[in-house]
Every structure is written in structure tokens, then in C-alpha cells.
Design an enzyme around this catalytic site. Sequence first.
Site, PDB file in Angstrom:
ATOM      1  N   ASP A 292      -3.357   2.499  -5.699  1.00  0.00           N
ATOM      2  CA  ASP A 292      -2.166   2.528  -4.847  1.00  0.00           C
ATOM      3  C   ASP A 292      -2.018   1.340  -3.919  1.00  0.00           C
ATOM      4  OD1 ASP A 292      -4.175   3.218  -2.993  1.00  0.00           O
ATOM      5  OD2 ASP A 292      -2.719   4.311  -1.806  1.00  0.00           O
ATOM      6  N   GLU A 293      -2.765   0.278  -4.144  1.00  0.00           N
ATOM      7  CA  GLU A 293      -2.559  -0.887  -3.285  1.00  0.00           C
ATOM      8  C   GLU A 293      -2.863  -2.159  -4.043  1.00  0.00           C
ATOM      9  OE1 GLU A 293      -5.594  -1.600  -0.221  1.00  0.00           O
ATOM     10  OE2 GLU A 293      -6.559   0.237  -0.909  1.00  0.00           O
TER      11      GLU A 293
ATOM     12  N   ASP B  74       0.851  -1.189   0.000  1.00  0.00           N
ATOM     13  CA  ASP B  74       0.000   0.000   0.000  1.00  0.00           C
ATOM     14  C   ASP B  74       0.888   1.241   0.000  1.00  0.00           C
ATOM     15  OD1 ASP B  74      -2.051   1.799   0.228  1.00  0.00           O
ATOM     16  OD2 ASP B  74      -2.903   0.945   2.057  1.00  0.00           O
TER      17      ASP B  74
END
Length: 436
Positions: free
Chosen positions: A123-124, A29
Amino acid sequence: MGRSADQPRVRQGDQTRVDDTGCHFLHVDMDAFFASVEIRRNPELRGKPVVVGGPENRGVVAAASYEARKYGVRSAMPMSRALRLCPHAVVIGGNHADYGAVSREVMAILRDVTPLVQPLSLDEAFLDIRGAIRLLGSPREIATAIRARVEQQLGLTCSVGVASVMFVAKIASTRCKPDGMMIVPADRVLDFLHPLPVSALWGVGPRTEQRLRALGIQTVADVALARFETLRSNIGAAAATHLRQLATGIDNRPVVPERVEKSIGAEETYLYDLVDSDRVVTELHKLCQKVGTRLRTADMRAKSVALKLRTPDFTTLSRSRVLPGPTDVARELFGTARELWTEFERTELNGRGLRLLGVRAEKLSQPDDAPEQLTFDTVERDPGWAQAERAIDQLVSRYGAGALRPAALLQRSSDATSSTPTRQIIREEPRANPAD
Ligand SMILES: [Mg+2]
């Protein structure tokens, strides 16, 4: 599970001595992703509270740097509240195309480790590293290498959770933020999970949490120990089964290496209500341009488009329509979005203004999944638009967003949508203030 972001960072201890045997799942993350990308672009922002989000008065926070979080600023919070908490915050509108580009670099680093990468958002991502362990080393070594490479190559930090159970890896990454790594040993999963609040479990939103609390269920251990019948009769059989499994450390979902985007959209909240129909059409066109760029950035095409409106009394209206064919061309999105607008205007709006306008591309597929030639019943397509818009993408990526825009957007009149494409690309006027 964004809510668990509010949980405090826990002491990580010495991760080099934690047993990582059987910890096949990684959750990676990025830390305060949008804000970090902005700080990377403008190093003068480092150490300052940076908030990425919409117009000050009505927008919401899309991301906040850790300095801003110290003041209580959180994602999805109204910007007005964020600025009350942190009046000296640096507010940045954000550049989604940029974030998409950095996201692709992040995912490429992860896919160098294993093809079993499941992005959950820009983003993860989850990784199943079972196969990679033989080649690349222990879970700890792989997680450490990913963190180092993200930092060296991208100048950004990420946090990595390492566990034998997929969702446990996600909780771990949240709890070691920022710039951390946390390994949850396979034989300590329940010790790790049981003291956590129920909101840490995947799928427990505010409403479920409230219902569970009403039953006296506060922690994950309480979920594990509650009578199943009590859970079932209060939150339903499916949720009860799901939560019971998670609470006992069971998560049988595989890592599915697929694109996560189910839809791609853009919306704008206006400082002053939009009342003029031509103005709405112009704004609609701008939003379609954004969505088109985002579709092309993600290498996706949409089969339908949805229009969302919010009136000054906060009534939200939305409607979607199937497009003539799968597309990533703004012009084609705009054609259908405009039809929807015309209908709304005629039937439901009754002259009310708009405080928010949104366009969302839905039913996404990758170009390979939906060959264009199979769209028999389409209106005749003009490949020139696809080429023109890709040319704009390239120019924008070289000279920056806002440098160029199709001429139609400067016209503010119905001929912006005439059947003759205006291929001319001219320099944009200074960006119009939404207040004008
Ligand atoms: Mg993140």
C-alpha cells in the site's frame, strides 16, 4: 518506519502556496489500506471501528480504520489488546488476495505517472517524478492528480508526501494522514526534519532509539549536532553514517523500480493448540494453498520454502529448504513444507502442540527471471497442478474466497499427499472453526 504512524497529524496549511520546486520525490501511502478495502466492500462498516486481523484471542492487528485508531488500536498490536481498547470493534479476518488485487490497481495508477515506482509494501510506494514533471505538470499537480484518480477509480483515499529528499517524502505522507498532501519545500527540509523525534528517521527502531536516548539524543536535530565519534561508538559506524546523513537531509538512494516482495507467506495462530499430526498436515496444506495464491497474484515464484512453528511456551522454530525448482504451485510448496514438518516432529517437537503454524515462500523471482527449463535436477513436474491451481484462482476471483478448495483439503489424511494428484475440485464444507 511504521512507528511514525503514531505521530500526530500536523496542520498542512495551504499547500497551494508552498514552493514545490525541485520536489522530485513522491511517497504515496494508502490510508488504513486493508480496513479501507473492507469498508469499500461493505459500506455498512463506514464510520465504525474496523480492525483487520487474526483470530481474536491470539492474532495481531494487520490494519485498523481511523475510527479504531481513535481508541489507540494500532497495527501489529495483539488483537486481545485491541479489543480491550475498543470492545465494539468490527473484527475482519481479511482477504489477502483481494488486497493484492487492489494494490496492483494502485501501482498501475502510479506507473501511469512514471515507470520509476518503488513499492515498499502493498500500500505504499516511492515515485521519482523528475521525468514526469515536463509532461504532467508540477509536483503538486501530479500529487493532486494521483490522489484524485485513486479516489475516483478505486474509491479509496491515499496520502502523498512531496519532497526533494526521498525519505522526507515518506515522513511527510505519514504526517498528513489521512487523505492529505504535504509538500516540504527543498529549502525547508532541515526546518521540517530537525524538530522530529529520532524515531522518525528511517532505520531507527526501538533499540536504536533507546541507545540514542541514553546519550541524550531525542530529536533529529540532536543527531545532526552530536559528535560523530559518540554516535559511532554507540550505534556502530554504518548506522552512525546513515543517521547523520538523514539528519542533515541527505538521502542518496535512487528510486529502484522493483518488486519489493522478498518473501510471501501465510501463518495462522490457533485458538487451541494443534496436537494431532494429521491436523497439522491439513493446516499446512491450507497455508500452502494461500501462499500459492499469493505468489500467483504477485506473479512471483519461490526457490525455497520456510516452515515456522510456535509451541505453547512461545518457542519459535523455523527452518527452510530449497524447492526442487522455482514454483508458484501450492502442491509443490506443500511437498517440501511437509518434509520440514516431518523433521521437526521427529527431532525437535517432542509431542509439544503448536499455537502457530506458518509457511513462507522465499528467494522470489519473476517467472521470466527463472525459466523453468533450467531446473535440471527437479523431480518430474506435473504441469496439471499449475493449471488446476490457476483455475481455482479464477473461480475464487469470481465467486469469492472459500468457495472452492481442492478435494485433498477435505480428506484430512495422508492420501491428501499421495503421488496421484486429486484434480477434482469440490465445494468446501462450512469453514471449520479452528477451535474444533
Ligand atoms: Mg498505508
